[in-house]
Design an enzyme around this catalytic site. Structure first.
Site, PDB file in Angstrom:
ATOM      1  N   HIS A   1      -3.084 -16.661  49.376  1.00 53.82           N
ATOM      2  CA  HIS A   1      -1.847 -17.207  49.910  1.00 53.82           C
ATOM      3  C   HIS A   1      -1.766 -18.694  49.625  1.00 53.82           C
ATOM      4  O   HIS A   1      -2.770 -19.385  49.804  1.00 53.82           O
ATOM      5  CB  HIS A   1      -1.777 -16.979  51.425  1.00 53.82           C
ATOM      6  CG  HIS A   1      -0.578 -17.634  52.051  1.00 53.82           C
ATOM      7  ND1 HIS A   1       0.691 -17.081  51.943  1.00 53.82           N
ATOM      8  CD2 HIS A   1      -0.438 -18.793  52.756  1.00 53.82           C
ATOM      9  CE1 HIS A   1       1.551 -17.865  52.574  1.00 53.82           C
ATOM     10  NE2 HIS A   1       0.907 -18.910  53.072  1.00 53.82           N
TER      11      HIS A   1
ATOM     12  N   GLY B   1       0.838  -1.199   0.000  1.00 45.42           N
ATOM     13  CA  GLY B   1       0.000   0.000   0.000  1.00 45.42           C
ATOM     14  C   GLY B   1       0.872   1.248   0.000  1.00 45.42           C
ATOM     15  O   GLY B   1       1.942   1.267   0.615  1.00 45.42           O
TER      16      GLY B   1
ATOM     17  N   ASP C   1       4.897   1.032  15.841  1.00 48.49           N
ATOM     18  CA  ASP C   1       6.347   1.295  15.819  1.00 48.49           C
ATOM     19  C   ASP C   1       6.723   2.444  14.892  1.00 48.49           C
ATOM     20  O   ASP C   1       7.830   2.975  14.971  1.00 48.49           O
ATOM     21  CB  ASP C   1       7.087   0.037  15.333  1.00 48.49           C
ATOM     22  CG  ASP C   1       7.228  -1.016  16.423  1.00 48.49           C
ATOM     23  OD1 ASP C   1       6.623  -0.852  17.498  1.00 48.49           O
ATOM     24  OD2 ASP C   1       7.957  -2.009  16.196  1.00 48.49           O
TER      25      ASP C   1
HETATM   26  P1  FAD Z   1       4.803  -4.504  12.682  1.00 44.59           P
HETATM   27  O1  FAD Z   1       4.504  -5.605  13.587  1.00 44.59           O
HETATM   28  O2  FAD Z   1       6.225  -4.331  12.236  1.00 44.59           O
HETATM   29  O3  FAD Z   1       3.858  -4.687  11.417  1.00 44.59           O
HETATM   30  C1  FAD Z   1       3.893  -3.825  10.319  1.00 44.59           C
HETATM   31  C2  FAD Z   1       3.370  -4.551   9.112  1.00 44.59           C
HETATM   32  O4  FAD Z   1       3.228  -3.624   8.047  1.00 44.59           O
HETATM   33  C3  FAD Z   1       4.319  -5.637   8.607  1.00 44.59           C
HETATM   34  O5  FAD Z   1       3.609  -6.837   8.482  1.00 44.59           O
HETATM   35  C4  FAD Z   1       4.772  -5.121   7.252  1.00 44.59           C
HETATM   36  O6  FAD Z   1       4.973  -6.159   6.300  1.00 44.59           O
HETATM   37  C5  FAD Z   1       3.610  -4.258   6.837  1.00 44.59           C
HETATM   38  N1  FAD Z   1       3.944  -3.212   5.873  1.00 44.59           N
HETATM   39  C6  FAD Z   1       4.984  -2.319   5.938  1.00 44.59           C
HETATM   40  N2  FAD Z   1       4.934  -1.476   4.888  1.00 44.59           N
HETATM   41  C7  FAD Z   1       3.857  -1.835   4.147  1.00 44.59           C
HETATM   42  C8  FAD Z   1       3.275  -1.347   2.951  1.00 44.59           C
HETATM   43  N3  FAD Z   1       3.786  -0.285   2.317  1.00 44.59           N
HETATM   44  N4  FAD Z   1       2.198  -1.980   2.459  1.00 44.59           N
HETATM   45  C9  FAD Z   1       1.654  -3.043   3.111  1.00 44.59           C
HETATM   46  N5  FAD Z   1       2.154  -3.538   4.246  1.00 44.59           N
HETATM   47  C10 FAD Z   1       3.231  -2.940   4.770  1.00 44.59           C
HETATM   48  N6  FAD Z   1       6.870  -6.226  21.700  1.00 44.59           N
HETATM   49  C11 FAD Z   1       6.160  -6.521  22.806  1.00 44.59           C
HETATM   50  O7  FAD Z   1       5.266  -5.765  23.168  1.00 44.59           O
HETATM   51  N7  FAD Z   1       6.416  -7.662  23.531  1.00 44.59           N
HETATM   52  C12 FAD Z   1       7.398  -8.512  23.178  1.00 44.59           C
HETATM   53  O8  FAD Z   1       7.600  -9.536  23.849  1.00 44.59           O
HETATM   54  C13 FAD Z   1       8.167  -8.236  22.026  1.00 44.59           C
HETATM   55  N8  FAD Z   1       9.133  -9.088  21.624  1.00 44.59           N
HETATM   56  C14 FAD Z   1       9.815  -8.813  20.474  1.00 44.59           C
HETATM   57  C15 FAD Z   1      10.811  -9.714  20.073  1.00 44.59           C
HETATM   58  C16 FAD Z   1      11.513  -9.492  18.915  1.00 44.59           C
HETATM   59  C17 FAD Z   1      12.577 -10.470  18.486  1.00 44.59           C
HETATM   60  C18 FAD Z   1      11.214  -8.344  18.112  1.00 44.59           C
HETATM   61  C19 FAD Z   1      11.951  -8.099  16.834  1.00 44.59           C
HETATM   62  C20 FAD Z   1      10.236  -7.445  18.504  1.00 44.59           C
HETATM   63  C21 FAD Z   1       9.536  -7.669  19.692  1.00 44.59           C
HETATM   64  N9  FAD Z   1       8.545  -6.793  20.138  1.00 44.59           N
HETATM   65  C22 FAD Z   1       7.856  -7.058  21.289  1.00 44.59           C
HETATM   66  C23 FAD Z   1       8.198  -5.572  19.389  1.00 44.59           C
HETATM   67  C24 FAD Z   1       6.919  -5.788  18.575  1.00 44.59           C
HETATM   68  O9  FAD Z   1       7.091  -6.870  17.707  1.00 44.59           O
HETATM   69  C25 FAD Z   1       6.599  -4.512  17.803  1.00 44.59           C
HETATM   70  O10 FAD Z   1       6.508  -3.426  18.693  1.00 44.59           O
HETATM   71  C26 FAD Z   1       5.272  -4.658  17.053  1.00 44.59           C
HETATM   72  O11 FAD Z   1       5.295  -5.737  16.156  1.00 44.59           O
HETATM   73  C27 FAD Z   1       4.954  -3.367  16.296  1.00 44.59           C
HETATM   74  O12 FAD Z   1       3.711  -3.504  15.696  1.00 44.59           O
HETATM   75  P2  FAD Z   1       3.323  -2.672  14.397  1.00 44.59           P
HETATM   76  O13 FAD Z   1       1.967  -3.148  14.004  1.00 44.59           O
HETATM   77  O14 FAD Z   1       3.545  -1.232  14.637  1.00 44.59           O
HETATM   78  O15 FAD Z   1       4.387  -3.093  13.282  1.00 44.59           O
END
Ligand code: FAD
Ligand code: AMP
Length: 479
Positions: free
Chosen positions: A452, A122, A320
């Site tokens: 407890h 997108g 994020d």
């Molecule tokens: P994301 O999960 O990164 O999802 C974004 C999505 O957008 C992706 O699927 C991507 O493919 C898609 N996308 C990007 N650009 C486009 C586009 N132009 N068109 C269509 N699709 C697109 N957080 C916790 O709270 N607890 C935990 O225990 C934890 N453990 C973690 C362990 C690891 C190893 C890692 C790497 C991260 C961890 N995190 C944890 C962090 C957590 O994964 C992220 O904070 C979270 O996934 C962010 O969510 P999001 O929806 O913002 O982005």
């Protein structure tokens, strides 16, 4: 295809898919675009969290914890075992099964709620239009009443340790290591580095974490960070602070890592695998057109206000991609807030009460302000602590490392923060998060009846200790 939707979400990680479902629940027509593809080329939902983040890392943490416990902790209970071994292939297959169950589940939730899942890329154009390029290359333009950007983040790469996917891996590669490395280096002793380092240390690797900063877990409460460092060091994790990696070379199938200490001395360590965990950055490549009205700030994130509005009317950004801690639940709650605001509700998110957890053993968890933050704010405060070593339940479980710390305003007694290192810290801190959300005082927590024997009693005792009333430890005399 030219189609109209009330809401178009770009990205189906925990921020995007939750926003999409909530918006659909509130009666809006919703499309959610996702570009992630499985290894066999299928479109797949769930983003970093489900595919290469929270869930697979916790699956490996759980497997490795059971292996380590079976090997090292059972004898004390009088249980003996024959040779204990680990089948890494089976451990990875279990992880993959959990991931596919959960990612598939999002597709089912989309169906149940009437969300249109679109698989491809997108791109936000001007006037809330979104260009959708499917995985087979078909391009169409969708019209959105509202657009929610939720494209997430990627691991930061550093030129002194380029990821080759074999000897040098990022957090994604670290979830797919096929054999237990003899010596494993980890750059960055942050949340992800500590979790992934722990997985492989439990499975038998000698693990060295190289951290550029002199201070361990520098954004955490200092007392809890000090206690955590002591526990991890006792477990055998070699955590070197003030150790900035300045270069790497690959020689004979090994990684030579050069680092410089804060004092300026140069050192080299040799590893058979290196994991780079130096943080994550917002993922914005190709996300918006020049004339979309969106611009990045100096950190590469999309600037938004407290309500996740971007400045372009009707366009929001969550997860994020925007300021704040990179945590799945923070993004999900932003997704819910935005969906509800689009529907005309007056939803808010209380950013002051977002729990943060490191899923090592013991776990490290916090919510609210650290003692250092409270001190800097000038608010007079009291602190109550309670050690797990004094908990009957922790002793029964032979799991006594760590402590609970609760900080409360000295005038109002309102709880300002809670910081825990210890067994089940993630679940314990959530109890205090709920209390804080209801404006609880430490006295309220102290007057609550706790079952407890439970680990929760440590929270009760720490709350009582805030005002010098703990029962199962000697209270500090107040002057
Ligand atoms: P994301 O999960 O990164 O999802 C974004 C999505 O957008 C992706 O699927 C991507 O493919 C898609 N996308 C990007 N650009 C486009 C586009 N132009 N068109 C269509 N699709 C697109 N957080 C916790 O709270 N607890 C935990 O225990 C934890 N453990 C973690 C362990 C690891 C190893 C890692 C790497 C991260 C961890 N995190 C944890 C962090 C957590 O994964 C992220 O904070 C979270 O996934 C962010 O969510 P999001 O929806 O913002 O982005
Ligand atoms: P987090 O942001 O919690 O994922 O942690 C990443 C950690 O990596 C931070 O504590 C950084 O200080 C650390 N870091 C970043 N670059 C380097 C480097 N070149 N050498 C060692 N540590 C680093």
């Amino acid at each position: 295809m030219s189609e109209n939707f009330d809401v178009i979400v770009i990205g189906s990680g925990p921020a995007g898919y939750v926003a999409a479902i909530r918006a659909a629940q509130l009666g809006m027509s919703v499309a959610c675009i996702e570009k992630w593809r499985s290894k066999d080329g299928r479109g797949i939902n769930g983003g970093t969290c489900l595919n290469v983040g929270c869930i697979p890392s916790k699956a490996l943490l759980d497997s490795s914890h059971r292996f380590h416990d079976t090997k090292k902790e059972l004898a004390v209970h009088g249980i003996s075992t024959s040779e204990v071994s680990i089948d890494i292939g089976a451990m990875m297959a279990r992880k993959e099964k959990i991931v596919s169950q959960l990612t598939g589940g999002i597709g089912q939730l989309f169906k149940a709620n009437g969300v249109t899942g679109l698989y491809g890329t997108g791109k936000l154009l001007a006037n809330k239009q979104v260009e959708f390029t499917s995985h087979v290359g078909a391009i169409s333009v969708l019209n959105g009443g509202h657009v929610i950007l939720a494209s997430g983040s990627l691991p930061i790469e550093i030129p002194m340790a380029p990821v080759d996917g074999s000897l040098i891996v990022d957090s994604t590669g670290a979830l797919e290591i096929e054999t237990v490395p003899r010596r494993l280096g980890v750059i960055g002793a942050g949340v992800i580095g500590l979790e992934l380092g722990s997985v492989w240390a439990r499975l038998g690797s000698e693990v060295v974490l190289l951290e550029a900063l002199d201070e361990f877990l520098s954004i955490m409460d200092k007392g809890i960070a000090r206690e955590t460092l002591k526990i991890f060091t006792k477990q055998g994790l070699d955590i070197r602070l003030g150790a900035r990696v300045v270069g790497t070379q690959i020689n004979d199938g090994e990684v030579h890592v050069n680092y410089r200490t804060t004092e300026g001395s140069e050192h080299t360590e040799v590893f058979d695998k290196l994991i780079v965990c130096v943080g994550r950055r917002a993922y914005t490549t190709g996300l918006f057109a020049d004339d979309s009205g969106i611009q990045l700030d100096e950190r590469g994130t999309i600037p938004v206000n407290e309500q996740c509005e971007t400045g372009v009317p009707g366009v929001y950004a969550v997860g994020d991609l925007v300021r704040g801690p990179m945590l799945a639940h923070k993004g999900s709650e932003e997704g819910v807030m935005v969906a509800e605001r689009i529907a005309g509700h007056s939803a808010q998110l209380n950013y002051a009460i977002v729990p943060n957890v490191i899923y090592t053993h013991p776990e490290v968890a916090s919510v609210g302000e650290t003692e250092e933050q409270v001190k800097a704010s000038g608010v007079p405060y009291n602190v109550g602590t309670f050690p797990f070593a004094a908990s009957g339940r922790a002793l029964a479980a032979n799991d006594t490392d760590g402590m609970v710390k609760i900080i409360a305003d000295a005038n109002s007694d309102r709880v300002l923060g809670c910081h825990i290192v210890g067994p089940s810290a993630a679940d314990l801190v959530q109890q205090v998060a709920i209390a804080m959300e209801f404006g609880s005082s430490s006295e309220d927590l102290g007057m609550t009846v706790f079952g407890h024997p439970t680990l929760s009693e440590t929270v009760h005792e720490a709350a009582l200790a805030v005002n010098g009333n703990a029962i199962h430890k000697a209270n500090r005399k107040r002057g």
